[in-house]
Design an enzyme around this catalytic site. Structure first.
Site, mmCIF file in Angstrom:
data_model
loop_
_atom_site.group_PDB
_atom_site.id
_atom_site.type_symbol
_atom_site.label_atom_id
_atom_site.label_comp_id
_atom_site.label_asym_id
_atom_site.label_seq_id
_atom_site.Cartn_x
_atom_site.Cartn_y
_atom_site.Cartn_z
ATOM 1 C CG HIS A 29 25.279 4.365 -18.047
ATOM 2 N ND1 HIS A 29 25.518 3.371 -18.953
ATOM 3 C CD2 HIS A 29 24.698 5.357 -18.749
ATOM 4 C CE1 HIS A 29 25.095 3.723 -20.150
ATOM 5 N NE2 HIS A 29 24.585 4.937 -20.049
ATOM 6 C CD GLU A 55 22.279 7.602 -17.149
ATOM 7 O OE1 GLU A 55 21.405 6.746 -17.344
ATOM 8 O OE2 GLU A 55 22.557 8.491 -17.979
ATOM 9 C CG ASP A 84 22.003 11.197 -21.592
ATOM 10 O OD1 ASP A 84 22.230 11.536 -20.409
ATOM 11 O OD2 ASP A 84 20.950 11.511 -22.169
ATOM 12 C CG ASP A 107 29.694 0.175 -8.912
ATOM 13 O OD1 ASP A 107 29.356 1.063 -9.724
ATOM 14 O OD2 ASP A 107 30.786 0.186 -8.301
#
Ligand code: 9MR
Length: 749
Positions: free
Chosen positions: A670, A727, A343, A718
């Site tokens: 991620h 992540e 993020d 994965d």
């Protein structure tokens, strides 16, 4: 500290995601269609399009003429609202789709049709001109009647045409039975064993008797052989296993395989060389995580991107960021630092532990018997600061430290000296999204005692380590550390809220005693101040067992102080006891490792693998490594080195968790910008990126759709959508970097 259980409630992306694995769906319940007019038999109602898209019926399909020149995939879309979803129920999303010209990748979501537009499930298939049928299963993390099925088709420079038919979302379906491809039943470290180090493997077999094994070189010649050791049922995987110890073979080479029970392992080297490379790659990761600076293609071929969050549209941060409403009335320049993970958030507590670990890696290289400071020196990481005569690892850590210092509440404000807990977007953004394309408003969240003490600890640590290179910075850091300590003492219980998890992770924590202890330790080591010695000696944490089965992390930081008091030279009364406490913790981890058929120093209560378990395994290994540094005893060195095998392939899934290392390795972590899986124009994560790893609570719907009922090590997938198991994060890579350096330092052992 019990914070972990609480904070998992405040889960990213989905405030309402479940804390533990959702019960297996009802295989026999009625399957109910949720989409209306998915075959377009009755026209286009109730489907909508965004105003820039014209929809029309063509051969019984709904076709969308999509304009070129939009940025994000959600800038052009077709969808249907008022979809009802039931938390914990499994759904099958299916549709036919085609696209012309070839190669476009729509983003198909099931999410919330109203603000904050949470995404519960998403897929991004590449559609062809001839068309295909697609079908996926997921589990709803929420109850809602405001759901949406959306086909996001924006983000293309050129116009294109998207067609779809037979769109269906059926509830009450049995969850998918997912079988991971685990390859040969022989599990090895797929990267390398040290020539004089421990060499162990695990064989999955129903056999109960000892079996012959052979070690083969690249030419297929048997160079060593022996017999397996039956180990029975392995709780962490539910498998029946045996183990193999081939440590007595000590010759270097490449492309070895291990053979037993008719199975041939994936290939591996016997060499220290890959660890020297991994030491650098795991640290190089930080440059491409940087905020506030353009990433140069010359330094990281394939990873170039514009500077993120430097106040250039569409970004609304980070040079002039307001607080959340009601939190403060000033604005701060908090540009720079590293993005936390996949993020675009920046969180002081996680930035703090990651910085501590990099600085600790550097500090260890200076005092440990096997430390090699030159390997972390200037020019080792190919970063913009290389060539400035400062060790590159310090330059990289300073990128974060400068950000941490900016997060302090300015003088003259009521909470001066405290640090804001975090800064991130108002709402969660979708994937993929380059940092420079993030259009969301950014906000400072309330200061917290924990963030303030993270700042105090790392700034104090910085003050002693940067002094030889930049006295002014060292003094500034120490002043910040001291003011942060004083502010935390004045506000000892300003805890970050568990419910503050919209648009960014909560990083909630209901105990700051461990952060006080850690900060006092760093301040004492840097200043020798009596005030801090007194604090340490009076703290119940000074003599408590601060290690435990799942070790330390961003929310449990007392061990960081203890480790530094044990290893960084100092005159604290009773220091021998401090050193012995680290060795004692290492003994416990070593016993866990010895009892474990996969040889890892990790056996969490109830076999419940935690979010980011790979970092916990590596951090437990770090404690064993420091016991070696303290005592020089081979058993600790070997235990620490052996722990790396799990991360690099000796595990139930038969895969390495480090991108670019091992024949089969995680590469779809991620991330909004290493989002190759969703957009082929973007890269995969750089080599040396660690995936979070098995997480028994599988909080994300993608994992919930595939991994219901998973056992320990198997709770991992994965895929870029699995943010709770796959992540990448700055604190996790710090653990990898630290251990890679330790293993590299052992050379031939
Ligand atoms: O690593 C964090 C884990 O310990 C927590 O249980 C979880 C939920 O609060 O959050 C993890 O951290 C994520 C953070 O909240 C947002 N950025 C990505 C982090 C890694 O997944």
């Amino acid at each position: 500290m019990i914070r972990r259980r609480l904070s998992a409630l405040a889960v990213m992306a989905l405030a309402a995601a479940t804390l533990t694995a959702v019960p297996v769906g009802k295989a026999t319940a009625d399957e109910v269609e949720q989409v209306r007019n998915g075959s377009f038999a009755t026209g286009m109602d109730p489907w909508w399009t965004t105003t820039n898209v014209t929809g029309e019926l063509s051969d019984g399909m709904l076709c969308a003429n999509v304009p070129g020149g939009t940025t994000n995939r959600w800038d052009a879309a077709v969808g249907q609202n008022d979809i009802a979803l039931v938390k914990g129920d499994s759904y099958r999303l299916s549709f036919k789709a085609s696209g012309s010209p070839e190669g476009h990748v729509p983003r198909v979501i099931v999410g919330l049709s109203v603000s904050p537009y949470d995404t519960y499930y998403e897929v991004s298939p590449q559609v062809s001109v001839s068309g295909n049928t697609y079908s996926y299963t997921f589990t709803s993390p929420v109850d809602t009647v405001q759901g949406q099925v959306g086909f996001q088709v924006g983000g293309s420079a050129d116009p294109w045409r998207f067609c779809m038919d037979d769109v269906s979302l059926v509830g009450g379906v049995p969850p998918e039975v997912y079988e991971p491809d685990t390859g040969p039943r022989m599990r090895v470290n797929q990267v390398a064993y040290l020539p004089a180090g421990p060499k162990n493997a695990t064989l999955v077999t129903t056999a109960t008797e000892r079996l012959p094994w052979q070690l083969k070189d690249a030419a297929g010649t048997t160079v060593a052989h022996g017999r397996t050791v039956p180990r029975g049922e392995d709780a962490s995987s539910g498998q029946h296993v045996q183990s193999i110890d081939f440590s007595s073979y000590r010759k270097r080479g490449r492309g070895f395989t291990l053979v037993a029970d008719g199975e041939t392992s994936r290939p591996f080297d016997i060499s220290p060389v890959p660890y020297g490379q991994l030491r650098a790659d795991a640290l190089k990761y930080y440059y491409t995580q940087r905020s506030g600076i353009e990433i140069s293609d010359a330094l990281r071929p394939g990873y170039a991107r514009p500077a993120g969050h430097v106040g250039t549209a569409p970004n609304k941060g980070d040079v002039d960021v307001p607080c959340q409403p009601g939190v403060c009335d000033y604005r701060l320049d908090v540009s720079g630092g590293w993005y936390d993970a996949g993020d675009h958030g920046k969180y002081v507590v996680n930035g703090g532990v990651a910085t501590w670990q990099l600085l600790n890696e550097y500090e260890r290289s200076r005092w440990a018997r096997t430390g090699q400071p030159a390997k972390l020196g200037d020019g080792t990481l190919a970063i913009p600061e290389s060539g400035n005569k400062v060790p590159d690892i310090l330059d990289e850590a300073r990128w974060e430290l400068e950000f941490l210092l900016k997060m302090q509440v300015p003088q003259g404000e009521p909470l001066a000296g405290m640090a804001h807990h975090k800064i991130h977007d108002v709402n969660w953004t979708g994937l993929p999204l380059l940092p420079s394309d993030d259009p969301q408003q950014r906000e400072l969240h309330p200061p917290s005692t924990q963030a303030t003490l993270n700042l105090a600890a790392t700034a104090a640590q910085a003050a002693r380590l940067y002094r030889p290179y930049d006295r002014a910075f060292a003094s500034r850091a120490l002043k910040a550390a001291e003011s942060a300590w004083a502010a935390a003492e004045a506000h000892p219980e300003m805890y970050p809220s568990e419910s503050d998890g919209i648009g960014g992770g909560a990083y909630s924590d209901s105990d700051a005693k461990d952060e006080f202890y850690w900060a006092a330790a760093e301040l004492y080591l840097t200043t020798g101040g009596k005030q801090f010695a007194d604090y340490l000696l009076a703290s119940p944490l000074h003599t408590a067992d601060v290690f435990g089965a799942t070790g330390f992390d961003w929310g449990r930081t007392a061990a960081l102080g203890r480790l530094d008091l044990a290893t960084v030279p100092n005159r604290l009364p009773g220091r021998d006891r401090v050193r012995r406490s680290v060795v004692k913790a290492a003994d416990t981890y070593l016993a866990t490792l010895d009892a474990h058929p996969y040889g890892l120093p990790y056996a969490p209560a109830g076999n419940s693998y935690d979010w980011g378990s790979n970092s916990q395994i590596l951090n437990n290994a770090l404690v064993i490594a420091e016991a070696y540094d303290i005592t020089g005893r081979t058993a600790y060195r070997d235990g620490a080195v052996q722990s790396m095998d799990y991360i690099l392939g000796r595990n139930a899934l038969n895969q390495s968790y480090v991108t670019g290392y091992g024949e089969v390795a995680s590469h779809n972590e991620h991330s909004r910008w290493y989002a190759h899986e969703l957009d082929q124009a973007l890269p995969n994560p750089p080599k040396g990126t660690l995936a979070g790893g098995a997480n028994s609570s599988i909080q994300d719907p993608y994992a919930q759709g595939k991994l219901q009922g998973c056992v320990g090590q198997f709770c991992y997938i994965d895929d870029i959508q699995s943010w709770s198991t796959n992540e990448t994060a700055i604190n996790w890579n710090a653990a990898l970097a630290w251990m890679a350096a330790f293993v590299a330092d052992q050379g031939d052992s």
